[in-house]
Design a protein around this motif. Structure first.
Motif, PDB file in Angstrom:
ATOM      1  N   THR A  78      89.861  16.476   4.467  1.00 53.53           N
ATOM      2  CA  THR A  78      88.854  15.799   5.268  1.00 53.53           C
ATOM      3  C   THR A  78      87.481  16.055   4.624  1.00 53.53           C
ATOM      4  OG1 THR A  78      88.394  17.695   6.702  1.00 53.53           O
ATOM      5  CG2 THR A  78      90.221  16.254   7.340  1.00 53.53           C
ATOM      6  N   VAL A  79      86.499  15.285   5.036  1.00 56.58           N
ATOM      7  CA  VAL A  79      85.146  15.477   4.512  1.00 56.58           C
ATOM      8  C   VAL A  79      84.664  16.888   4.794  1.00 56.58           C
ATOM      9  CG1 VAL A  79      82.726  14.795   4.799  1.00 56.58           C
ATOM     10  CG2 VAL A  79      84.504  13.035   4.625  1.00 56.58           C
ATOM     11  N   GLN A  80      84.884  17.365   6.010  1.00 57.88           N
ATOM     12  CA  GLN A  80      84.409  18.701   6.373  1.00 57.88           C
ATOM     13  C   GLN A  80      85.135  19.783   5.596  1.00 57.88           C
ATOM     14  OE1 GLN A  80      81.681  19.148   8.424  1.00 57.88           O
ATOM     15  NE2 GLN A  80      81.824  21.188   7.488  1.00 57.88           N
ATOM     16  N   GLU A  81      86.427  19.613   5.379  1.00 58.73           N
ATOM     17  CA  GLU A  81      87.181  20.591   4.594  1.00 58.73           C
ATOM     18  C   GLU A  81      86.649  20.650   3.166  1.00 58.73           C
ATOM     19  OE1 GLU A  81      91.519  20.299   6.881  1.00 58.73           O
ATOM     20  OE2 GLU A  81      91.069  19.043   5.135  1.00 58.73           O
ATOM     21  N   TYR A  82      86.289  19.506   2.629  1.00 60.55           N
ATOM     22  CA  TYR A  82      85.737  19.481   1.272  1.00 60.55           C
ATOM     23  C   TYR A  82      84.375  20.170   1.228  1.00 60.55           C
ATOM     24  CZ  TYR A  82      84.038  17.707  -3.195  1.00 60.55           C
ATOM     25  OH  TYR A  82      83.523  17.615  -4.474  1.00 60.55           O
ATOM     26  N   LEU A  83      83.556  19.913   2.238  1.00 64.43           N
ATOM     27  CA  LEU A  83      82.238  20.541   2.282  1.00 64.43           C
ATOM     28  C   LEU A  83      82.347  22.055   2.453  1.00 64.43           C
ATOM     29  CD1 LEU A  83      80.306  18.004   4.558  1.00 64.43           C
ATOM     30  CD2 LEU A  83      80.072  18.304   2.086  1.00 64.43           C
ATOM     31  N   ALA A 113      84.756  23.882   1.252  1.00 63.30           N
ATOM     32  CA  ALA A 113      85.492  24.460   0.132  1.00 63.30           C
ATOM     33  C   ALA A 113      84.537  25.100  -0.874  1.00 63.30           C
ATOM     34  CB  ALA A 113      86.320  23.378  -0.559  1.00 63.30           C
ATOM     35  N   THR A 114      85.089  26.034  -1.665  1.00 57.92           N
ATOM     36  CA  THR A 114      84.300  26.641  -2.733  1.00 57.92           C
ATOM     37  C   THR A 114      84.120  25.653  -3.879  1.00 57.92           C
ATOM     38  OG1 THR A 114      86.225  27.505  -3.930  1.00 57.92           O
ATOM     39  CG2 THR A 114      85.314  28.880  -2.155  1.00 57.92           C
ATOM     40  N   ARG A 115      83.251  25.988  -4.812  1.00 62.86           N
ATOM     41  CA  ARG A 115      83.011  25.111  -5.952  1.00 62.86           C
ATOM     42  C   ARG A 115      84.293  24.892  -6.754  1.00 62.86           C
ATOM     43  NH1 ARG A 115      77.984  26.502  -9.687  1.00 62.86           N
ATOM     44  NH2 ARG A 115      76.998  25.985  -7.683  1.00 62.86           N
ATOM     45  N   TRP A 116      85.087  25.951  -6.948  1.00 67.67           N
ATOM     46  CA  TRP A 116      86.323  25.835  -7.718  1.00 67.67           C
ATOM     47  C   TRP A 116      87.371  25.020  -6.963  1.00 67.67           C
ATOM     48  CZ3 TRP A 116      86.440  26.526 -12.649  1.00 67.67           C
ATOM     49  CH2 TRP A 116      85.548  27.427 -13.250  1.00 67.67           C
ATOM     50  N   GLN A 117      87.414  25.161  -5.649  1.00 66.07           N
ATOM     51  CA  GLN A 117      88.346  24.359  -4.850  1.00 66.07           C
ATOM     52  C   GLN A 117      87.981  22.875  -4.912  1.00 66.07           C
ATOM     53  OE1 GLN A 117      87.809  26.439  -1.133  1.00 66.07           O
ATOM     54  NE2 GLN A 117      89.708  27.626  -1.387  1.00 66.07           N
ATOM     55  N   ARG A 118      86.678  22.600  -4.880  1.00 68.19           N
ATOM     56  CA  ARG A 118      86.238  21.208  -4.997  1.00 68.19           C
ATOM     57  C   ARG A 118      86.596  20.630  -6.362  1.00 68.19           C
ATOM     58  NH1 ARG A 118      80.089  20.855  -2.525  1.00 68.19           N
ATOM     59  NH2 ARG A 118      80.507  21.780  -0.469  1.00 68.19           N
ATOM     60  N   LEU A 119      86.394  21.438  -7.414  1.00 67.65           N
ATOM     61  CA  LEU A 119      86.705  20.990  -8.769  1.00 67.65           C
ATOM     62  C   LEU A 119      88.196  20.696  -8.900  1.00 67.65           C
ATOM     63  CD1 LEU A 119      85.758  20.497 -11.677  1.00 67.65           C
ATOM     64  CD2 LEU A 119      86.174  22.926 -12.139  1.00 67.65           C
ATOM     65  N   LEU A 177      88.924   5.930  -3.099  1.00 63.25           N
ATOM     66  CA  LEU A 177      88.966   6.653  -1.833  1.00 63.25           C
ATOM     67  C   LEU A 177      89.549   8.045  -2.043  1.00 63.25           C
ATOM     68  CD1 LEU A 177      90.266   3.724   0.406  1.00 63.25           C
ATOM     69  CD2 LEU A 177      87.895   4.378  -0.096  1.00 63.25           C
ATOM     70  N   ARG A 178      88.905   9.063  -1.468  1.00 67.02           N
ATOM     71  CA  ARG A 178      89.301  10.438  -1.759  1.00 67.02           C
ATOM     72  C   ARG A 178      89.419  11.340  -0.531  1.00 67.02           C
ATOM     73  NH1 ARG A 178      89.621   7.994  -5.870  1.00 67.02           N
ATOM     74  NH2 ARG A 178      88.868   8.536  -7.961  1.00 67.02           N
ATOM     75  N   LEU A 179      88.593  11.109   0.503  1.00 66.09           N
ATOM     76  CA  LEU A 179      88.475  12.051   1.627  1.00 66.09           C
ATOM     77  C   LEU A 179      88.632  11.328   2.956  1.00 66.09           C
ATOM     78  CD1 LEU A 179      85.258  13.782   0.290  1.00 66.09           C
ATOM     79  CD2 LEU A 179      87.524  14.847   0.273  1.00 66.09           C
TER      80      LEU A 179
END
Length: 363
Positions: free
Chosen positions: A157-162, A164-170, A338-340
């Motif tokens: 979800t958008v909130q889960e992505y926000l 997340a850590t930088r490495w998790q996002r990458l 589409l991603r999130l």
């Protein structure tokens, strides 16, 4: 249909389902199930003749492709490569047979489903019982935000992505990148993931991985003896890449579109997840044949017991299904951005959507 019009074209029975209370939503789901069940039941009966003919024309054509490759491999790669691509398309069709056997819908006989499921699993390098276990979990929980992670494409979800850590996002951006998803993904699934047992699986599922690995090893040794290791490996990798890329694309477009259905807790319902969370993918006749009618995915998720050779007839049998418009190939390409999942707008969005979110919402 475009990815933007899915909910507007869904049957009236499902309109505004997200605005109902849990109790009203469950009542709507019960009424919806009763309405769809009568339209589907007649097509849940397997036909041994249709199933047998599909095995003949699918596995037979696949074997023929390998025979032709054997005779062309010493002449010119320009003759062998197109045959390998065609074999990849046939492998997709064989996987649909494998898939139906896993649902117990291809033949009436459970034993016949298991035997042909194993054979088709060998052709596609996929352990039958393990895949069946995972895929049935996907059907039971498709579109449920509280139960992700088995048999689906990684979706945050958008909130889960926000959060997340930088490495998790990458890592998430890498996995959701189309080049990784459709090129690296198929090879990883075929050669690595499907070779390893699921730690949460039963003994039966774990044994199926061992037996399939032994069968695949025997297949590789035999085919390498016929073609030569280097030539066989090149041909088989091309087939796996074509079949895997098409397979992942089909699975992707079946559930990853802008107005797809995702819900939590008691607001999630099976019927809404099937009809709003599974696309009707309209393909040309040739591609529909190679993909075993799996574009009628809304029917399949309503009832996995409908075999692939009955999906189109089921869809065309009732005016109820005519209310659902199809997603064309060109429209489906738009889903790649589409991603999130945005829980506030109930839409699948791209990373550009994050620009509209205040910076203090992140970690």
């Amino acid at each position: 249909m475009t990815p933007h019009s899915r909910k507007q074209s869904a049957p009236a029975l499902l309109h505004d389902s997200h605005s109902l209370t849990p109790a009203a939503d469950q009542e709507r789901d019960r009424a919806s199930i009763a309405a769809w069940r009568s339209a589907i039941d007649a097509y849940k009966r397997p036909s041994k003749w249709r199933a047998s003919w599909q095995i003949i024309n699918s596995l037979g054509a696949y074997v023929l492709a390998w025979v032709l490759m054997y005779f062309t491999v010493g002449i010119s790669w320009w003759l062998t490569a197109p045959l390998a691509v065609a074999a990849g398309g046939l492998q997709v069709r064989i996987f649909i047979i494998f898939h139906d056997c896993g649902h117990g819908s291809f033949f009436k006989s459970g034993r016949a489903n298991s035997i042909w499921g194993f054979v088709c699993g060998l052709m596609t390098f996929t352990p039958y019982q393990r895949w069946r276990w995972e895929h049935n979990r996907h059907h039971a929980r498709s579109g449920n935000l509280d139960h992700r992670g088995v048999g689906d494409i990684w979706t945050l979800t958008v909130q889960e992505y926000l959060d997340a850590t930088r490495w998790q996002r990458l890592g998430y951006r890498l996995v959701r990148n189309p080049l990784f998803l459709f090129i690296v993904g198929p090879i990883y699934l075929s050669l690595i993931k499907e070779r390893l047992p699921n730690r949460r699986g039963t003994r039966r599922e774990k044994r199926s991985v061992v037996w399939m690995n032994l069968a695949v090893l025997a297949w590789v040794i035999g085919m390498s003896f016929i073609f030569g290791l280097a030539q066989y490996a090149t041909i088989q990798l091309l087939i796996l890449l074509v079949a895997g890329s098409v397979g992942i694309w089909l699975f992707y477009v079946q559930h990853q579109f802008e107005d797809a259905y995702w819900a939590r807790g008691e607001t999630w319902t099976y019927t809404a997840a099937a009809l709003e969370g599974s696309s009707y993918y309209k393909l040309p006749r040739v591609l529909q044949w190679f993909t075993g009618n799996i574009g009628f995915h809304h029917i399949h998720h309503l009832s996995p017991k409908v075999p692939n050779y009955n999906l189109q007839r089921c869809h065309e049998s009732s005016p109820l299904f005519s209310q659902i418009q199809g997603m064309t190939f060109l429209a489906s390409l738009r889903t790649l951005s589409l991603r999130l999942w945005d829980e506030s707008t109930r839409k699948l969005v791209g990373f550009r959507h994050l620009k509209n979110i205040p910076a203090d919402c992140g970690p």
